[in-house]
Design an enzyme around this catalytic site. Sequence first.
Site, PDB file in Angstrom:
ATOM      1  N   HIS A 286       9.730  40.825 118.049  1.00 21.52           N
ATOM      2  CA  HIS A 286       8.845  39.663 118.201  1.00 21.52           C
ATOM      3  C   HIS A 286       8.624  38.995 116.844  1.00 21.52           C
ATOM      4  CE1 HIS A 286       5.407  37.128 119.119  1.00 21.52           C
ATOM      5  NE2 HIS A 286       4.679  37.779 118.225  1.00 21.52           N
TER       6      HIS A 286
ATOM      7  N   ASP B  96      22.855   9.939 106.024  1.00 26.54           N
ATOM      8  CA  ASP B  96      22.987  11.284 106.612  1.00 26.54           C
ATOM      9  C   ASP B  96      22.512  12.276 105.559  1.00 26.54           C
ATOM     10  OD1 ASP B  96      24.010  13.746 107.863  1.00 26.54           O
ATOM     11  OD2 ASP B  96      25.161  12.377 109.127  1.00 26.54           O
TER      12      ASP B  96
ATOM     13  N   TRP C 119       8.277  43.965 111.513  1.00 25.93           N
ATOM     14  CA  TRP C 119       9.092  42.919 110.863  1.00 25.93           C
ATOM     15  C   TRP C 119       9.020  43.061 109.348  1.00 25.93           C
ATOM     16  CZ3 TRP C 119       8.426  38.606 107.641  1.00 25.93           C
ATOM     17  CH2 TRP C 119       7.131  38.329 107.246  1.00 25.93           C
TER      18      TRP C 119
ATOM     19  N   SER D  18      22.000  31.113 105.820  1.00 23.58           N
ATOM     20  CA  SER D  18      21.743  29.869 106.543  1.00 23.58           C
ATOM     21  C   SER D  18      20.582  29.118 105.905  1.00 23.58           C
ATOM     22  CB  SER D  18      21.448  30.196 108.008  1.00 23.58           C
ATOM     23  OG  SER D  18      20.823  29.117 108.630  1.00 23.58           O
ATOM     24  N   SER D  19      19.487  29.852 105.611  1.00 23.90           N
ATOM     25  CA  SER D  19      18.312  29.200 105.034  1.00 23.90           C
ATOM     26  C   SER D  19      18.616  28.616 103.665  1.00 23.90           C
ATOM     27  CB  SER D  19      17.166  30.204 104.874  1.00 23.90           C
ATOM     28  OG  SER D  19      16.690  30.578 106.120  1.00 23.90           O
TER      29      SER D  19
ATOM     30  N   HIS E 110       5.442  36.587 100.572  1.00 20.91           N
ATOM     31  CA  HIS E 110       4.334  35.655 100.467  1.00 20.91           C
ATOM     32  C   HIS E 110       4.778  34.208 100.349  1.00 20.91           C
ATOM     33  CE1 HIS E 110       0.256  34.777 100.899  1.00 20.91           C
ATOM     34  NE2 HIS E 110       0.457  33.800 100.038  1.00 20.91           N
TER      35      HIS E 110
ATOM     36  N   GLU F  66       7.308  33.103 101.616  1.00 17.31           N
ATOM     37  CA  GLU F  66       7.777  32.846 102.978  1.00 17.31           C
ATOM     38  C   GLU F  66       6.667  32.244 103.850  1.00 17.31           C
ATOM     39  OE1 GLU F  66      10.551  32.998 104.676  1.00 17.31           O
ATOM     40  OE2 GLU F  66       9.736  32.884 106.713  1.00 17.31           O
TER      41      GLU F  66
ATOM     42  N   TYR G 134       4.374  30.313 102.909  1.00 10.80           N
ATOM     43  CA  TYR G 134       4.237  28.892 102.583  1.00 10.80           C
ATOM     44  C   TYR G 134       5.471  28.116 102.993  1.00 10.80           C
ATOM     45  CZ  TYR G 134       0.025  30.439 100.547  1.00 10.80           C
ATOM     46  OH  TYR G 134      -1.207  30.997 100.419  1.00 10.80           O
TER      47      TYR G 134
ATOM     48  N   SER H  15       0.268  15.471 107.778  1.00  2.00           N
ATOM     49  CA  SER H  15      -0.017  14.342 106.878  1.00  2.00           C
ATOM     50  C   SER H  15       0.687  13.065 107.324  1.00  2.00           C
ATOM     51  CB  SER H  15       0.416  14.681 105.447  1.00  2.00           C
ATOM     52  OG  SER H  15      -0.208  15.857 105.020  1.00  2.00           O
TER      53      SER H  15
ATOM     54  N   HIS I 229      -1.350  41.065  97.253  1.00  2.00           N
ATOM     55  CA  HIS I 229      -2.569  41.113  98.087  1.00  2.00           C
ATOM     56  C   HIS I 229      -2.239  41.643  99.481  1.00  2.00           C
ATOM     57  CE1 HIS I 229      -1.900  36.635  99.339  1.00  2.00           C
ATOM     58  NE2 HIS I 229      -1.389  37.436 100.233  1.00  2.00           N
ATOM     59  N   HIS I 230      -0.958  41.779  99.782  1.00  2.00           N
ATOM     60  CA  HIS I 230      -0.580  42.447 101.039  1.00  2.00           C
ATOM     61  C   HIS I 230      -0.598  43.969 100.869  1.00  2.00           C
ATOM     62  CE1 HIS I 230       0.868  38.711 102.962  1.00  2.00           C
ATOM     63  NE2 HIS I 230       1.176  38.366 101.736  1.00  2.00           N
TER      64      HIS I 230
ATOM     65  N   THR J 273      -5.633  24.453  98.950  1.00  2.00           N
ATOM     66  CA  THR J 273      -5.601  24.398 100.411  1.00  2.00           C
ATOM     67  C   THR J 273      -6.814  23.635 100.925  1.00  2.00           C
ATOM     68  OG1 THR J 273      -4.583  26.570 100.304  1.00  2.00           O
ATOM     69  CG2 THR J 273      -5.202  25.789 102.469  1.00  2.00           C
TER      70      THR J 273
ATOM     71  N   LYS K  95      -6.424  19.927 100.666  1.00  2.00           N
ATOM     72  CA  LYS K  95      -5.631  19.348 101.758  1.00  2.00           C
ATOM     73  C   LYS K  95      -6.496  19.085 102.989  1.00  2.00           C
ATOM     74  CE  LYS K  95      -0.918  20.365 100.881  1.00  2.00           C
ATOM     75  NZ  LYS K  95      -0.481  19.096 101.400  1.00  2.00           N
TER      76      LYS K  95
ATOM     77  N   ARG L 219      -3.500  47.785 113.794  1.00  2.00           N
ATOM     78  CA  ARG L 219      -2.452  46.981 114.416  1.00  2.00           C
ATOM     79  C   ARG L 219      -1.267  47.877 114.762  1.00  2.00           C
ATOM     80  NH1 ARG L 219       0.260  43.764 109.300  1.00  2.00           N
ATOM     81  NH2 ARG L 219       1.625  42.940 110.910  1.00  2.00           N
TER      82      ARG L 219
END
Lengths: 521, 389
Positions: free
Chosen positions: A71, A100, A136, A164-165, A248, A250, A252, A263, A297-298, A323, A326, A445
């Site tokens: 998932h 293009d 994950w 790919s990314s 991290h 990732e 963002y 926006s 922080h993770h 943040t 924004k 979790r």
Amino acid sequence: MDAHAHHGPAKGLTRWLFTTNHKDIGTMYMWFSFAMFILGGAFAMIIRAELFQPGLQMVNPEFFNQMLTLHGLVMVFGAIMPAFVGLANYMIPMMIGAPDMALPRMNNWSFWILPFAFAMLVSTLFMEGGSPNFGWTFYAPLSTTYAPPSVTFFIFSIHIMGMSSIMGAINIIATVINMRAPGMTYMKMPMFVWTWLITAFLLVAVMPVLAGAVTMMLMDIHFGTSFFSAAGGGDPVLFQHVFWFFGHPEVYIVILPAFGVVSQIIPTFARKPLFGYDSMVYATASIAFLSFLVWAHHMFTVGMPIAGELFFMYATLLIAVPTGVKVFNWVTTMFRGSMTFETPMLFCIGFIILFTIGGFTGVMLAIAPADFQYHDSYFVVAHFHYVMVAGAVFSMTAAIYYWLPKWTGKMYDETLGKTQFWIAFIGFNLAFFPQHFLGLAGMPRRIPDYALQFTNFNMLSSIGAFIYGGAQVLLGFNVIRTIVAGKPVNDPKVWDGAQGLEWTLPTPAPYHTFTTPPEVK
Amino acid sequence: MYQKAMRLYRLALGPVLLLLSSIGSSAWAQGPTEWRHPNQVNMPVGVTEVSAQIHSIHMTVFWICVAIGVAVFSTMFYSILVHRKSRGYKPSHFHESTKLEIAWTIVPFIILIVMAVPATSTIIAIYDTEDADLDILVTGYQWKWKYEYIDPAGENISFFSSMSTTPEEIAGTAPKGENYLIEVDEPVVIPVNKKVRFLLTANDVIHAWWVPEFGIKKDAIPGFINEAWARPLKTGFYRGQCAELCGRDHGFMPVVVSVVEQEEYDSWLTAKKEEAAQIKELMAKHFTLPELVQQGQQIYNRVCVACHGPNGEGGIGNALAKSAIVTGALDETLDTVVHGVPGTAMQAFGGQLNDVELAAVTTYIRNSFGNNMGDMTQPVDVFNFKKGQ
């Protein structure tokens, strides 16, 4: 216009296989990500069905772990990221006045390797020992010494997704830097283009780090190294540092393009220019920069030295500042506008409310001592679904409704769209708000079964999840219905408050975008 | 239209206010002991100074967030209600204000500093593991905890603590008990009002030891030792669970801490030491085959049955009946039991069972399920086998 007619798309399957057209590739990216979204959603439904009541009813714990792993992987790498890459492909040339993408053949390649990566990942479900079952975040040594044999296929598919990314990101950088129409300076670019430019740099910076992490895993599993094994002089915590140095930014990578979409849409329906454009650009850049300094922080509970705890706590708290800027800017854009509430606007308002709640819990999680209670509890699950789903998915849905008339030349069903919004909004909150309570009340979790005190909120959460899942079927239905039987639109602007080059093109947008560059004043 | 929107607004706000008040009241009204109850919505105040400090920071930050949220969302909803085209509102065209931008950069920054100050002092307290009255080494195994009391005289006592909820309760064929999934066969016992230091490590994968009412969550990492401490101020049972995904039975390795008065702790410790001395005596004893088989059966049904089945027919694990290893050389059977099979679910039981238990269970599997080997393993054989490695 006549010139375009001669260069229309090829016919048949080869159109899609060999295409170098940014609209074709963008379309394929978005359909692929929708398919992955439904697949990842199906995995989530299995998880929530098992958690509907205490005890094991439907699946065994082993399969449960496989579901939660797939998932996460499918949603992050298969649904959200390709959806925004597809949107970028489709919209960026139209927004900056380019014919293009800069590297069209690489564009084709970067899409077409994706289905193979995910086919390989999902095929592990049918392998002996089952699919990856370590979450994950695949922490070693659970993902190395103790992993099922299919982990090697998982590593290979992560490598392909990463390639790919990176190719997609290089293409976006090259396009934005080289192909802007005359007069479109950097500080005149639409916010969506800005956020994607910054996101693309993040991708190029961190996807190789992820590739490094999985390669070290591969070496540990097959070639006798001990990067992540203390017995051989390595360190399992090293894995977490490397993973989150990717992980991290990732976060963002997923959310910055969503900021860009919001926006674009809010000024349209507020009929008022975006408030604080410059500060939005600087805030986006600051967030991206800070995202490289907060990874640990993770990992507040891994036993870092106290100086590390403090540094990562302070740095993480700092992210709240840009943040916040924004969110304040969006609200001020709405303030004293002349608002209407079509489906894209509803999703954007939903985004602001729910993303802000996710931001608040983010600040709470940044407080290291309190994180000792929140960490790895359902509070975290609630937090990241508020930012990932209500952030990224809500804004992507808004984007689909907003640009769909431009893409297809047909209008979607507004009533159905609004209905979908309310079902999604209510379902989402019912699914994830109670998870805050569960986490605070002590539910870890990633467990397939829980103590009896958690029963009621889990039941609520499961019901909400089913409702939210249903709303996505409605989205698919609405989009297909629009394509097949939508009311034709011919107005280039579609929305009376819309600004930007893409709205100067005819509706539906021609196959080739700006063959002669427009002049931007 | 306006009134309709107003109604919607109230409708949307109602549940939010209700929730906020329920969070607030539950935080104030509840004593720490009733924390684990259905519909609990908040973290515990807990029974240590640190856990109370954590709770207070949590509530402070929560209320600050609520205040900011109310300010932002009410501005937004005001605009949504008033500044709408359907009411004929004409849009303004302002789109920047450096003063505003500076203000909403600096004000949040100051608020963050207000949050960071108490957080810093609490984290310093959490990290102060010096001068403990008692040290306990906590080792995470797939999927149980081992507690070892470190004795300055070298007479450590240790035991495993596994979940005592039955498979029938989980499968739903038996009614679920009150402490379903958060109960163990043997809790870790500590004295009240003493600073207890927990040294955390793991035997296989990363686990995390979490006791919410102590404000402790710390990873147990194989090959490394982490530290955490608690000085519980109240006696009672405190329950938690493993917090880091650690494989199949991650959801089934609870933590239960029993905090008791000093005298009770002392007598418990004495009893534990006597038990250890008895086992030592048994080590030297020579058992008969029926004795070993009978004891081995009990151990098999406690430890092995989940994977190998009640009749050795296999399941998650290989079948033991007529197995080549179990009916092969005795040393090979013993080797598998003691060291496990790396990379599979078969764990190394050498450190989890004592030598008497290892001898009994090895003898049992070689003489049951139709495996009539007729030989037996004595505790001293296990001892020598381990020594010879």
